[in-house]
Design an enzyme around this catalytic site. Structure first.
Site, PDB file in Angstrom:
ATOM      1  N   ASP A  36      -1.821  -1.531   4.886  1.00  0.00           N
ATOM      2  CA  ASP A  36      -1.935  -0.069   4.857  1.00  0.00           C
ATOM      3  C   ASP A  36      -2.220   0.368   3.426  1.00  0.00           C
ATOM      4  O   ASP A  36      -1.338   0.780   2.684  1.00  0.00           O
ATOM      5  CB  ASP A  36      -0.653   0.560   5.382  1.00  0.00           C
ATOM      6  N   ALA A  37      -3.503   0.250   3.040  1.00  0.00           N
ATOM      7  CA  ALA A  37      -3.930   0.556   1.675  1.00  0.00           C
ATOM      8  C   ALA A  37      -4.621   1.907   1.563  1.00  0.00           C
ATOM      9  O   ALA A  37      -4.700   2.482   0.480  1.00  0.00           O
ATOM     10  CB  ALA A  37      -4.868  -0.532   1.169  1.00  0.00           C
ATOM     11  N   LYS A  38      -5.166   2.392   2.685  1.00  0.00           N
ATOM     12  CA  LYS A  38      -5.861   3.690   2.737  1.00  0.00           C
ATOM     13  C   LYS A  38      -6.893   3.839   1.625  1.00  0.00           C
ATOM     14  O   LYS A  38      -6.980   4.875   0.968  1.00  0.00           O
ATOM     15  CB  LYS A  38      -4.868   4.849   2.710  1.00  0.00           C
ATOM     16  N   ARG A  39      -7.708   2.824   1.442  1.00  0.00           N
ATOM     17  CA  ARG A  39      -8.716   2.855   0.390  1.00  0.00           C
ATOM     18  C   ARG A  39      -9.920   3.688   0.823  1.00  0.00           C
ATOM     19  O   ARG A  39     -10.255   3.755   2.004  1.00  0.00           O
ATOM     20  CB  ARG A  39      -9.168   1.441   0.041  1.00  0.00           C
ATOM     21  N   THR A  53      -6.465  -0.230   6.394  1.00  0.00           N
ATOM     22  CA  THR A  53      -6.669   1.198   6.641  1.00  0.00           C
ATOM     23  C   THR A  53      -7.546   1.781   5.542  1.00  0.00           C
ATOM     24  O   THR A  53      -7.449   1.390   4.371  1.00  0.00           O
ATOM     25  CB  THR A  53      -5.337   1.963   6.682  1.00  0.00           C
TER      26      THR A  53
END
Length: 278
Positions: free
Chosen positions: A93-96, A123
């Site tokens: 869950d890095a949301k890059r 993510t």
């Protein structure tokens, strides 16, 4: 094999549950662990023991490792690698979200098999434009990895942006789902699930339509935030077999006892069974 097919195979024996590893400060403290690298390592190892052999999808929250710098990333690398070695799928869950070569760098960090952070999925945020994410989509296609694009998230602040509509009356969240569906369409035509998933909150009153997505749906908001199994089924509709509720707080609250966490996983997963695979 696509990530979607891998996930369905895992769900057929382990259920449709995604469990988060969220070692934030208050949780480390409640477990009686120090708020430092040693506490982070102990927390992560306990989660691996509790989840690796029982959960289809595990989601480490990258921020809680990143805060400890290189030592934190080393623990994250170990956590990801151990989970995957034991047959669990991992979504980091890095949301890059970025453009061009920078996005390609993020893609390589999380999805390239040669990377020490290599995960089954990651993510990403689409708000620099959906196709700014093409480098991660391309690497996912190349290696059979997954991408979860933020579409309609469960936090209340998101509504003022994600519910905005274009001139045709289509919300931003629906546009994101539709573009993800277009990438999955060749696989859906073959009766398979594709590599591109979306993040959809389980507590939304007006979620986007998901009937043509053809990819996995990561659904935060179940459990402590109030979402239920019936909410998941109602929102996912025909894609319910690809809906994976993310449950973290209620399961991690039963730690640090590994047996208690396993029991909590089993009880929660019973509400989200997988489907037999031929």
């Amino acid at each position: 094999m696509t990530f979607g097919e891998k996930l369905l195979n895992a769900a057929s024996t382990r259920g449709r549950l995604c469990v988060g590893i969220d070692p934030h400060e208050s949780l480390l403290t409640s477990w009686g662990l120090p708020v430092n690298v040693d506490g982070l390592a102990e927390f992560s190892r306990a989660c691996v023991e509790a989840f690796a052999d029982t959960v289809a999808l595990v989601k480490p929250q990258v921020a809680f490792y990143e805060r400890f710098g290189s030592a934190g990333f080393a623990i994250l690398e170990e956590t990801i690698q151990t989970l995957r070695e034991r047959g669990c799928l991992v979504v980091s869950d890095a949301k890059r979200g970025d453009i061009g070569s920078t996005m390609a760098g993020y893609a390589s960090a999380w999805l390239d098999p040669a990377s020490p952070l290599s995960s089954d999925a990651v993510t990403v945020s689409p708000y620099l434009g959906f196709h700014s994410l093409d480098p991660v989509f391309e690497l996912a296609e190349q290696h059979g990895r997954g991408v979860f694009v933020l579409a309609a998230t469960s936090n209340p602040e998101a509504r003022e942006l994600q519910d905005q509509q274009n001139a045709d009356g289509v919300s931003i969240s629906q546009q994101i789902v539709d573009q993800a569906a277009a990438l999955n369409a060749p696989y859906m035509a073959q009766g398979k699930a594709g590599n591109i998933g979306v993040v959809i909150g389980a507590t939304l009153s007006k979620p986007p339509r998901l009937s043509t997505l053809g990819g996995a749906i990561l659904m935060p908001g179940v459990g402590a935030q109030g979402g239920t199994a019936s909410d998941v089924d109602e929102i996912a509709g025909d894609m319910a077999h690809l809906a994976f509720p993310n449950v973290s707080r209620s399961i991690l609250a039963t730690g640090p006892d590994i047996a208690e966490m396993k029991n909590s996983v089993a009880k929660t997963a019973a509400d989200f069974p997988g489907f037999p695979r031929s």
